[in-house]
Enzyme design. Sequence first.
Site, PDB file in Angstrom:
ATOM      1  CG  ASP A 138      -0.477  -0.405   2.430  1.00  0.00           C
ATOM      2  OD1 ASP A 138       0.646  -0.919   2.452  1.00  0.00           O
ATOM      3  OD2 ASP A 138      -1.140  -0.200   3.451  1.00  0.00           O
ATOM      4  CG  ASP A 142      15.576 -32.991  -4.594  1.00  0.00           C
ATOM      5  OD1 ASP A 142      16.770 -32.629  -4.508  1.00  0.00           O
ATOM      6  OD2 ASP A 142      15.146 -33.986  -4.000  1.00  0.00           O
ATOM      7  N   GLY A 176      16.843 -34.557  -1.431  1.00  0.00           N
ATOM      8  CA  GLY A 176      17.219 -33.760  -0.262  1.00  0.00           C
ATOM      9  C   GLY A 176      18.410 -32.864  -0.503  1.00  0.00           C
ATOM     10  CD  GLU A 178      23.730 -27.438   3.772  1.00  0.00           C
ATOM     11  OE1 GLU A 178      24.861 -27.614   4.255  1.00  0.00           O
ATOM     12  OE2 GLU A 178      23.273 -26.309   3.546  1.00  0.00           O
ATOM     13  CG  HIS A 215      -0.397  -0.896   7.936  1.00  0.00           C
ATOM     14  ND1 HIS A 215      -0.935   0.362   7.764  1.00  0.00           N
ATOM     15  CD2 HIS A 215      -0.153  -1.360   6.686  1.00  0.00           C
ATOM     16  CE1 HIS A 215      -1.021   0.630   6.485  1.00  0.00           C
ATOM     17  NE2 HIS A 215      -0.562  -0.390   5.805  1.00  0.00           N
ATOM     18  CG  HIS A 216       3.343  -2.477   6.163  1.00  0.00           C
ATOM     19  ND1 HIS A 216       2.720  -3.645   6.538  1.00  0.00           N
ATOM     20  CD2 HIS A 216       2.935  -2.233   4.884  1.00  0.00           C
ATOM     21  CE1 HIS A 216       1.953  -4.071   5.538  1.00  0.00           C
ATOM     22  NE2 HIS A 216       2.069  -3.236   4.533  1.00  0.00           N
ATOM     23  N   GLY A 261      25.928 -17.743  -2.117  1.00  0.00           N
ATOM     24  CA  GLY A 261      25.478 -19.118  -1.950  1.00  0.00           C
ATOM     25  C   GLY A 261      24.142 -19.290  -1.264  1.00  0.00           C
ATOM     26  CD  GLU A 298       7.437  -8.539  -0.792  1.00  0.00           C
ATOM     27  OE1 GLU A 298       7.328  -9.709  -0.330  1.00  0.00           O
ATOM     28  OE2 GLU A 298       6.488  -7.722  -0.791  1.00  0.00           O
ATOM     29  CG  ASN A 301      20.373 -34.556  -5.211  1.00  0.00           C
ATOM     30  OD1 ASN A 301      19.521 -33.917  -4.603  1.00  0.00           O
ATOM     31  ND2 ASN A 301      21.499 -34.023  -5.636  1.00  0.00           N
TER      32      ASN A 301
END
Lengths: 589, 589
Positions: free
Chosen positions: A28, A471, A500, A504, A114-115, A440, A51, A498
């Site tokens: 707004d 994925d 997951g 990691e 607001h915001h 990254g 965003e 693959n």
Amino acid sequence: MAEITLGRYLFERLRQLEVNTIFGLPGDFNLTLLDKIYEVDGLRWAGNANELNAAYAADGYSRVKGLACLITTFGVGELSALNGVAGAYAEHVGLLHVVGTPSVTSQAKQLLLHHTLGNGDFTVFHRMSNNISSTSAFLSDIRSAPAEIDRCIREAYINQRPVYVGLPANLVDLTVPASLLDTPVDLSLYPNPKETEEEAVEAILRLVENSTNPIIIVDACCSRHRCKEEARKLVEVTQFPVFSTPLGKGTIDEGGVGDNMLIEDASLVSKLEHRLKTGNNVSSRFGGVYVGSLSEPHVKEMVESADLVLSIGALLSDYNTGSFSYNYKTRNIVEFHTDYTKVKQATFPDVQMKPILQTLIKKISSVSANYKPQPVPKVKLVNTPAPKSAKLTQDWLWTRVSSWFREGDIIITETGTSSFGIIQAKFPNNTIGISQVLWGSIGYTTGATLGAVMAAEEIDPKKRVILFIGDGSLQLTVQEISTMVRWNLKPYLFVLNNDGYTIERLIHGENASYNDIQPWNNLQLLPLFNAKDYETTRISTVGEAEELLGNKAFGDNSKIRMIEVMLPRLDASKNLIRQAEMSAEANRS
Amino acid sequence: MAEITLGRYLFERLRQLEVNTIFGLPGDFNLTLLDKIYEVDGLRWAGNANELNAAYAADGYSRVKGLACLITTFGVGELSALNGVAGAYAEHVGLLHVVGTPSVTSQAKQLLLHHTLGNGDFTVFHRMSNNISSTSAFLSDIRSAPAEIDRCIREAYINQRPVYVGLPANLVDLTVPASLLDTPVDLSLYPNPKETEEEAVEAILRLVENSTNPIIIVDACCSRHRCKEEARKLVEVTQFPVFSTPLGKGTIDEGGVGDNMLIEDASLVSKLEHRLKTGNNVSSRFGGVYVGSLSEPHVKEMVESADLVLSIGALLSDYNTGSFSYNYKTRNIVEFHTDYTKVKQATFPDVQMKPILQTLIKKISSVSANYKPQPVPKVKLVNTPAPKSAKLTQDWLWTRVSSWFREGDIIITETGTSSFGIIQAKFPNNTIGISQVLWGSIGYTTGATLGAVMAAEEIDPKKRVILFIGDGSLQLTVQEISTMVRWNLKPYLFVLNNDGYTIERLIHGENASYNDIQPWNNLQLLPLFNAKDYETTRISTVGEAEELLGNKAFGDNSKIRMIEVMLPRLDASKNLIRQAEMSAEANRS
């Protein structure tokens, strides 16, 4: 028109620089600003799904076109974008972040709108963004506003960093003289200090003169700061071998095949080799990607045994350098940066790379003329033959797609198995590579692909944009595919499934459930988003991949496509596996 | 065990406070920390789809259970969460944000790690978060770390605000004495200054004594700072009429019907009325929601003509007050806040609302005993009869769902037509209402619903969590539904499909394409996310809604359900339409 609104002024300025798509979401405090987009011919409002995605999209657009604009609303909208803006800051991407804010009056009264945080502080979000902005402006006076906008656009473009502009809702419709648009925004670099540059050039020429085995390395800032042409000419004039870093990949022509060939056909292999030999005299000097100890052995050997290194636009982060494992034998290193040049241990302040490279190109042949070109390493082009029923692997995939790429492609790889795997692929000439190796942020590339494909469409609708994403990463920002569908864009979306977060798992927690994801029926995404003309395919074997990539129709970007590539859970390129070990070690120390 | 790891210490502390679910995403700087979650009995790792959603989920969890924990990784992860954390700051939600950071050694060496800005600055993200944190700690020394963690947990709980904890990867596995866990974290409030409180109480009692027409208003901070019981007792003892604000809705028993009745059956209407009359002696004093000039006429009349207003935990933002249109006739206003009490114009510093309310409850009957209870306004409970084929409208919907709600429900409404529409619904007793009226970040509720439903499951698996969200807002954070599926959670997801951003259309740009969204096939979402036991329905007419809501089986939360509610494009409650006009006006001024 003698007067135009400030809102329109902003967009006319962007249009002058061929920023033709504006990214963001309505809120707004920016609605009346968005009205003005529709007043400028040739400008479009992307209308993103959130965003963060919008910021990623603006980043992707800017990497193709040199500048982008993101519009958010005060507080909620702008904070959601911060991670994307910080990525643009880290990786040198020019971005104007315009935030529609409450009116000057509301701010002065410290209303609990607001915001807001409910504490009457209207500058807090501006302060937060300052940490990841090259400069910023919080407009409050219509008289200075056009000059401030010009200054911000200039800084974003010159410095290739995000710039923050706070634009109060009540200023949007105030007017400024239209004649201000007649003077273009000054985008010229400050001139290099003459004597300092001369001294630096002289020192570099002496090093070149005494070198028998020099090399050039191009990195991220070379392309981001518009020095690709200078780098190309430097290679052309000197014929020194040239290498890129992971972040610099795509900066220099690699002479990849650029043909949609069925490479399991042995008779074609020799044709491929032939084409390579007749590549242009820049790409024939491309030796591969240098990543310190993670480089291919022959790349590592050649780079590290050089007796002179000319480094252009280096951004020496861990993933870009194999955890800082550069190991040059020589101390004769010249670094060209955006704001200084370094020759061995001597720093020449304010000597910017673009002008000094231009000077050097004119003078260097006098000292490089006697250079005897060393043979450069060859990149692997053809897979070891595999039966059609063989399951796909990362290693096979990256070599295979190399020969499916075409000149002019934009190739986007997500941080993870893709950004590491792509290092082994050879790009055709005039390829743009996009990968967020330093920042990254997982999920970046779905947004960046939207931005890149909108930019590509503006340049040439036949220009292909090809995304490789895992994925796991896909799930973070998946809704931006909806925006691609909305605009009838035609990217290739390769989803490497693959099961997951493989990167990691390799670092820590191979079987930990926190590295699992909820499995999705990914091929249902395009119909969910109401795509009308689309193609979805799942490939699991070498035969299926060959059939797909060998299909001529598949090679033309005639529709949006999602290709789900089924891969083993822990499969990754060797360089990623080693990088993961080094990262885990650094965390423990 | 004499010693436990610091990582485990953190989670044992959270578990002691019944924070049983941890939200967030893995990242390479927090992986070893996540290992420790699995060492603590009764703790689970939610595994969110992205960090913003995780922050929203933690916020939703905390609003149900009083405290939550969010874990992200350095830079990329934490910045993605900021908008969600800022919302928790604005709206007083207790949240521990733990960020896994590079090791102390890496920081000291200023390494150019991935997930940094590439400038060696490891404190920049901490500085950014400080703007939206009650306090923070960036741990670096194992000796002080447990005390720092305790301090941060205490502050998050007491102040009901986010607290930031930076936890370097190498500290996670260092050990601390397990015996530290034997002393609980001190969560007691500082005592009120005795004399100041006495003086304030005295002043309040005099005002009450001289009042014939007092009222009580409960707002956001009343429930967030655990004063619901005090507010309830104050009403019970005094029998003063009690009103809530939009942000405070659900704080006080409203005596809604709490039955799954077919209200078009006229014979049941009188039963409903009867039930209401026999509500408990708190809910029978509930008069409705006060939103300044946007209130229902009889609510506005009663609140504004009171001769004494006791305001508990006010958070006076624009959307919470009808754009600051409070218009009390009296100057006899008492405000109870978390860190001070105000009686007319006199401020009593450090007099916290919880203890002073407890004192007041003991003493007030001496002066309120003669109060003659005024009749309170009645909330509309039954729709005007409409044919089954009539298209659904917001007005009809909110009245109808009122009688479908049950005691103990958690009702979550997204900023937009839902958060304004819910004001006209009457909650059954013991309902928790969640709506981000001050911060107003679009997309918040999908994440918050995940958090709330995980919290609800821990309290009572039969406890229903009911989300109302628009089709536009849904798109921002949709992937968190996947996490609901992953955990086999059973919320009701009402998607109000009105073809775009209706709240924005009402403020500005009714037909502007920037308020359009790509239409999705929303009912395909649950199968896309691989839901096994689920129900999807689309309702467009009064008849379809009656059939669905009247179905007894539908009333039990036996599976995850998505109900797409088709509504006219610009349909909204009167209060939203008026609020939108006022917001547009403020932007212009």
